[in-house]
Design a protein around this motif. Structure first.
Motif, short mmCIF file in Angstrom:
data_model
loop_
_atom_site.label_atom_id
_atom_site.label_comp_id
_atom_site.label_asym_id
_atom_site.label_seq_id
_atom_site.Cartn_x
_atom_site.Cartn_y
_atom_site.Cartn_z
N GLY A 41 7.77 5.08 18.88
CA GLY A 41 8.24 4.33 17.77
C GLY A 41 6.52 4.36 16.98
N GLY A 55 2.95 0.24 15.67
CA GLY A 55 2.19 1.37 17.30
C GLY A 55 0.98 2.22 16.57
N GLY A 85 4.89 3.42 14.02
CA GLY A 85 5.23 3.06 12.62
C GLY A 85 4.18 2.44 12.41
N GLY A 114 5.41 -12.88 19.50
CA GLY A 114 4.65 -11.12 19.15
C GLY A 114 4.16 -11.87 18.04
N VAL A 167 1.42 -8.88 17.07
CA VAL A 167 2.58 -7.97 17.94
C VAL A 167 1.66 -6.82 18.81
N PRO A 172 12.69 0.00 15.59
CA PRO A 172 13.69 -0.63 15.47
C PRO A 172 14.59 -0.98 16.53
N ASP A 208 8.81 -8.72 25.26
CA ASP A 208 8.34 -10.50 24.47
C ASP A 208 10.01 -10.44 23.86
#
Ligand code: NAD
Length: 314
Positions: A148, A153, A150, A290, A101, A204, A256
């Motif tokens: 985001g 990211g 995580g 992704g 992704v 999310p 996406d």
């Protein structure tokens, strides 16, 4: 035991689970919810990706179901609480498609900066060779804003830094040391939107993030800044995005994911699959690809096999 595979997943899953149970692959990948309900009655193991919705109705139709192996990260398409109540274990594959992704995100940042899709079309369809029509800009020296921060990211930030970008990020759930370790500056969402040349979304979809990126966020942004959404449709307000792009308030939108994704050929029963965004030049879309790399598919397949075997003591 019976295993039902309802999406395109790595072949190793059918091969390995086939040693322990009967494995059936749905004719339609993925089936519609009603089609799945008709197939799932005696199934012990369901292997799927993100379609269709696994709600109470589907779970009630599944009389023998013990395990759902989800070959993707997000679980918002499954009523996990109800599954837990019924003793059904649900496994996903967090992190294993993160690099895929992240690389697609960088691909789209480059696309919106260098316009290779319209340039290709100009040569092959319009039969032109006009280098002056496609002046781009470089990533080097620009600021990337990550919403985001995580696994995905952080990986986007890591690659972006190699391009010479500065990274700022918004993630209220992370401790300060994560930002420090990743050489990113922690900011509020409004600050990120204000300073970034590229804003990329990697959080999310839930009640808190639905519609989070809207006209208010766009109003903070530089007029040539672009937004990327590789997370989930519904986080970005597509109507606000369309208005902003059309009015030239921001530079572009690459995604996406869409709010209303239609699996398969894109046709709904009575209408063409369409969004007004499709008519805009500064909009780029791909059909939720992704995680679609052979590398991610292999790693996820191995993970799901291990989880199913562990859950069933195989
Ligand atoms: P992750 O859990 O590692 O990271 C998500 C981050 O979002 C976390 O750090 C969390 O603190 C943060 N977050 C949660 N709520 C937030 C909020 N309200 N504001 C700001 N930050 C918030 O997940 P990941 O592996 O990085 O994946 C991120 C998302 O990407 C997934 O939830 C999934 O929807 C999407 N995804 C898309 C594809 C695709 O094919 N396009 C593939 C995989 C994942």
């Amino acid at each position: 035991m019976k295993c039902l595979i309802i999406d395109v997943v790595h072949e190793a899953i059918a091969q390995e689970l086939g040693k322990y149970m009967e494995v059936k692959v749905s004719e339609k990948l993925p089936p519609a919810k009603d089609e799945l309900k008709a197939m799932i009655g005696d199934v012990d193991v369901l292997i799927m990706r993100v379609d269709p919705m696994i709600d109470k109705e589907v779970l009630d139709a599944a009389k023998n179901l013990k395990v759902i192996g989800v070959c993707s990260v997000g679980l918002n398409h499954i009523d996990t609480k109800y599954a837990e109540e019924k003793g059904i274990k649900v496994f996903n594959a967090p992190g294993l498609n993160g690099n895929a992704v992240a690389e697609l995100t960088i691909c789209k940042m480059l696309e919106l900066s260098r316009h290779t899709i319209p340039a290709h079309r100009d040569v092959t369809v319009n039969q032109k060779w006009d280098k002056y029509a496609f002046v781009g800009r470089e990533l080097r020296g620009k600021t990337l804003g990550v919403l985001g921060f995580g696994r995905i990211g952080q990986r986007v930030g890591e690659i972006a830094r190699v391009f010479g970008m500065k990274v700022v990020a918004y993630d209220p759930y992370l401790p300060a040391e994560i930002f420090t370790k990743n050489e990113a500056t922690s900011m509020s969402i409004a600050q990120v939107c204000e300073v970034a040349d590229f804003v990329t979304i990697h959080m999310p979809l839930n009640d808190e993030t639905r519609n989070l990126f809207n006209a208010t966020s766009i109003a903070e942004m530089k007029p040539d800044a672009v937004v990327l959404n590789m997370a989930r449709g519904g986080i970005v307000n597509e109507k606000d995005m369309y208005e902003a792009l059309k009015a030239g308030k921001i530079g572009g939108y690459a995604t996406d994911v869409l709010e209303n994704e239609v699996a398969g050929d894109g046709l709904t029963e009575d209408s063409r699959f369409y969004s007004p965004l499709f008519d805009l030049d500064n909009f780029v879309v791909s059909p939720h690809i992704g995680a679609q790399t052979v590398d991610a598919s292999r790693d996820i397949g191995q993970h799901i096999i291990a989880k199913v075997k562990e859950a069933l003591n195989l």
